[in-house]
Design a protein around this motif. Sequence first.
Motif, short mmCIF file in Angstrom:
data_model
loop_
_atom_site.label_atom_id
_atom_site.label_comp_id
_atom_site.label_asym_id
_atom_site.label_seq_id
_atom_site.Cartn_x
_atom_site.Cartn_y
_atom_site.Cartn_z
N ARG A 197 0.90 -0.99 0.03
CA ARG A 197 0.10 0.23 -0.28
C ARG A 197 0.66 1.50 -0.14
O ARG A 197 2.05 0.96 0.36
N PRO A 198 0.59 2.64 -0.16
CA PRO A 198 1.21 3.53 -0.30
C PRO A 198 1.94 3.79 1.30
O PRO A 198 1.26 3.71 1.73
N GLY A 199 3.31 4.05 1.14
CA GLY A 199 4.25 4.71 2.09
C GLY A 199 4.56 3.07 2.84
O GLY A 199 5.30 2.94 3.93
N GLU A 200 3.83 2.14 2.32
CA GLU A 200 4.63 1.17 3.08
C GLU A 200 5.86 -0.40 2.54
O GLU A 200 5.38 -0.67 1.32
N THR A 201 6.10 -0.66 2.95
CA THR A 201 7.63 -1.94 2.83
C THR A 201 6.93 -2.94 3.78
O THR A 201 6.78 -3.27 4.44
N ILE A 202 7.19 -4.02 2.22
CA ILE A 202 6.68 -5.47 2.44
C ILE A 202 7.83 -6.23 2.21
O ILE A 202 8.72 -5.85 0.85
N HIS A 203 8.26 -7.47 2.42
CA HIS A 203 8.88 -7.81 1.80
C HIS A 203 8.51 -9.07 0.43
O HIS A 203 7.16 -9.43 0.62
N GLY A 204 9.29 -9.21 -0.01
CA GLY A 204 8.92 -10.23 -1.61
C GLY A 204 9.37 -11.75 -1.67
O GLY A 204 10.78 -11.80 -0.33
N ASN A 205 8.85 -12.24 -2.60
CA ASN A 205 9.15 -13.74 -2.86
C ASN A 205 10.90 -13.69 -3.94
O ASN A 205 12.15 -14.53 -3.43
N ARG A 206 10.47 -12.81 -4.54
CA ARG A 206 11.57 -13.10 -5.55
C ARG A 206 11.44 -12.06 -6.81
O ARG A 206 10.97 -11.14 -6.51
N TYR A 207 12.92 -11.60 -7.81
CA TYR A 207 12.53 -10.57 -8.83
C TYR A 207 13.06 -10.74 -9.76
O TYR A 207 14.27 -11.81 -9.57
N SER A 208 13.37 -10.87 -10.83
CA SER A 208 13.86 -10.84 -12.02
C SER A 208 14.37 -9.56 -12.86
O SER A 208 13.34 -8.49 -12.61
N MET A 209 14.87 -9.82 -13.78
CA MET A 209 15.39 -9.15 -14.68
C MET A 209 15.34 -9.46 -16.22
O MET A 209 15.85 -10.25 -15.98
N GLY A 210 14.55 -8.83 -17.14
CA GLY A 210 14.72 -9.28 -18.23
C GLY A 210 14.75 -8.44 -19.19
O GLY A 210 14.02 -7.44 -19.46
N LEU A 211 14.31 -8.37 -20.93
CA LEU A 211 14.13 -7.56 -22.04
C LEU A 211 13.05 -7.46 -22.09
O LEU A 211 12.07 -8.28 -21.69
N GLY A 212 12.58 -5.88 -22.31
CA GLY A 212 11.26 -5.40 -22.65
C GLY A 212 11.41 -4.27 -23.36
O GLY A 212 12.46 -4.16 -23.91
#
Length: 310
Positions: free
Chosen positions: A28-43
């Motif tokens: 939500r706006p102003g909130e920090t949460i923990h994520g599961n994973r991330y990725s970077m790719g061509l777009g």
Amino acid sequence: MTDTGTSPIAVFGSVNIDVCAYSGRLPRPGETIHGNRYSMGLGGKGGNQAAAAARLGARVEMAGRTGTDAFGEMARARLAGFGVGTGHLRADGGNPTGIAVIGVEDSGENCITVIGGANMAVDRSDVEAAAPLFRNASVLLLQLEIPLATALAAAALTRAGGGRVILDPAPAPAAGLPEEALRAADIMTPNETETEALVGIRPRTPEEAAAAAARLAERGLGIAVVKMGAQGVYFRGQGAEGFVPAFPVRAIDTVAAGDCFNGGLAFALARGDELPAAVRFAAACGALATTRIGAADAAPTLAEVKALLG
């Protein structure tokens, strides 16, 4: 490599790096949460469409801009990995490479912030630098993630050289497109929301798509290919008209479907397919892209498309 003729498919458009963060839910706006994973790719729609056509085996050359930063190096390496020529992809020391920051929650809901960077600095000097490519292209793929006037200047060179221009009107401007843009393209490939933005009809049936295509023709477009997602694809123009039902696949991610469709359409037309066969081939490409996660990485191979077509 598949022989699609001696002339290349040219792509003039955006090149981004997609940075995706996956989490149980979006913050939500102003909130920090923990994520599961991330990725970077061509777009970027340009990069995606170039990769899609190249993975099918076409000779593809990309024109546009990246920055001189690490993301620019990554984008060029990813394009080269797909077999896309980058000799006309200019390095812009004054602007960063375009990026898309994407948050995705477990439900599939997402939010995206796109920063165009070097893509939005593309200008007539880029057209002049790549003029031989555009004049000799069998097909030119355009989108709306670079300035429109610049894209149309490239289109004029391709048509003067006898090539075809496919314009993907995405993202569709809120005010629609000028008739100049419709006349500059041989083929336009709007999806449902883009069709609605262009002509005021959101097509859910072949009949509604036909009505929308008729309006586009009245405004000067030669061939309309109206993509309706799971409902199929309608096409009309230059003596051809038809409807291709959606292929029955298990879709898990639709983000790359439109770009893979356009890459497949360019590939099929460049090798000499007539419009009905080319649209069916493109529809198979788009369908297969929904069966895997990612943007450019979701593009199918020619063998996979042939297997789906039977």
